[in-house]
Enzyme design. Structure first.
Site, short mmCIF file in Angstrom:
data_model
loop_
_atom_site.label_atom_id
_atom_site.label_comp_id
_atom_site.label_asym_id
_atom_site.label_seq_id
_atom_site.Cartn_x
_atom_site.Cartn_y
_atom_site.Cartn_z
N TYR A 39 -1.04 6.13 4.51
CA TYR A 39 -2.15 7.05 4.68
C TYR A 39 -2.66 7.03 6.12
O TYR A 39 -2.74 5.97 6.75
CB TYR A 39 -3.32 6.68 3.76
CG TYR A 39 -3.11 7.12 2.33
CD1 TYR A 39 -3.12 8.47 1.98
CD2 TYR A 39 -2.88 6.18 1.33
CE1 TYR A 39 -2.92 8.88 0.67
CE2 TYR A 39 -2.68 6.56 0.03
CZ TYR A 39 -2.70 7.91 -0.31
OH TYR A 39 -2.49 8.30 -1.59
N THR A 40 -3.01 8.20 6.60
CA THR A 40 -3.67 8.30 7.89
C THR A 40 -4.73 9.39 7.83
O THR A 40 -4.79 10.16 6.86
CB THR A 40 -2.67 8.54 9.04
OG1 THR A 40 -3.31 8.30 10.29
CG2 THR A 40 -2.14 9.97 9.00
N CYS B 174 -2.74 3.35 7.82
CA CYS B 174 -1.34 2.93 7.94
C CYS B 174 -1.07 1.62 7.20
O CYS B 174 -0.09 0.92 7.50
CB CYS B 174 -0.92 2.81 9.41
SG CYS B 174 -1.11 4.36 10.31
#
Length: 226
Positions: A78-79, A181
């Site tokens: 995920y970012t 991340c």
């Protein structure tokens, strides 16, 4: 070899562009590049707030989905993307520039490190952690590592998609909705937080100055077909 063999379009989006719209445009351009119908592209833009999940995203790392969440085909976890962050999408033909994904990512890291140096930020690679890192001052004069740039790419038919994000002046609290991340033990920082130039025009110019050296590191048709 097509008529576009020696051209790379350099495009700067003048206003924020929703992530889904940008993704569709990038996918279409990648297909056109693969077909020899369009030149390669470097596309610099900015998104409204959004969380994106890569192919390794862990749902447990989505802590507070306060913004839209979009699953995407890039690598990584995920970012966050949002205002004040420079996004760069690269649609490059690795059939011409070397079929070596690891080398491409390494070269991309080097380009961003060089561009950040142009605005006075000493950035670096960190073993085992994809992305761009720098030191931030802490209590007692002890510095710690923080992430200033993220990289997530996808390669289809040896055409690259997605690219990078660099934190110029985003609201860093927005990263609190995810484990960025997947690295909970590291903070994120920005050019603004470090007291460095944080406007798009300055950083875009730094990217442009260091771009030819980045292209030169891509070695032409390579041997790695994996």
């Amino acid at each position: 070899m097509t008529a576009f063999a020696n051209e790379v379009d350099w495009r700067i989006e003048p206003a924020q562009l929703p992530y889904a719209e940008a993704l569709a445009t990038m996918e279409a351009r990648a297909a056109a590049v693969a077909a020899g119908a369009a030149p390669e592209l470097v596309w610099l833009l900015e998104h409204p707030p959004v969380y994106t999940g890569g192919t390794s995203a862990d749902p447990a790392e989505l802590l507070d989905p306060r913004f839209p969440v979009i699953q995407t085909g890039r690598g990584g976890r995920y970012t966050y993307h949002g205002p004040g962050q420079r996004i760069g999408y690269l649609v490059l033909d690795l059939n011409r520039r070397g079929r070596d994904v690891r080398h491409f990512v390494h070269s991309l890291e080097g380009w961003l490190i060089a561009a950040l140096a142009e605005i006075g930020i000493a950035a670096f690679r960190a073993p085992g952690r994809v992305g761009i890192w720098t030191l931030v001052p802490g209590p007692g004069g002890v510095s710690s590592e923080a992430k200033i740039g993220a990289i997530g790419v996808r390669v289809r038919r040896w055409i690259t998609l997605h690219g990078f994000s660099v934190n110029l002046a985003p609201d860093l609290s927005h990263f609190g909705g995810i484990v960025p991340c997947g690295l909970a033990e590291y903070a994120v920082t920005s050019a603004a937080a470090l007291g460095k130039p944080a406007d798009f025009a300055t950083f875009d110019a730094a990217l442009a100055r260091t771009f030819p050296a980045f292209l030169a590191t891509l070695s032409g048709p390579g041997q790695n077909e994996a």
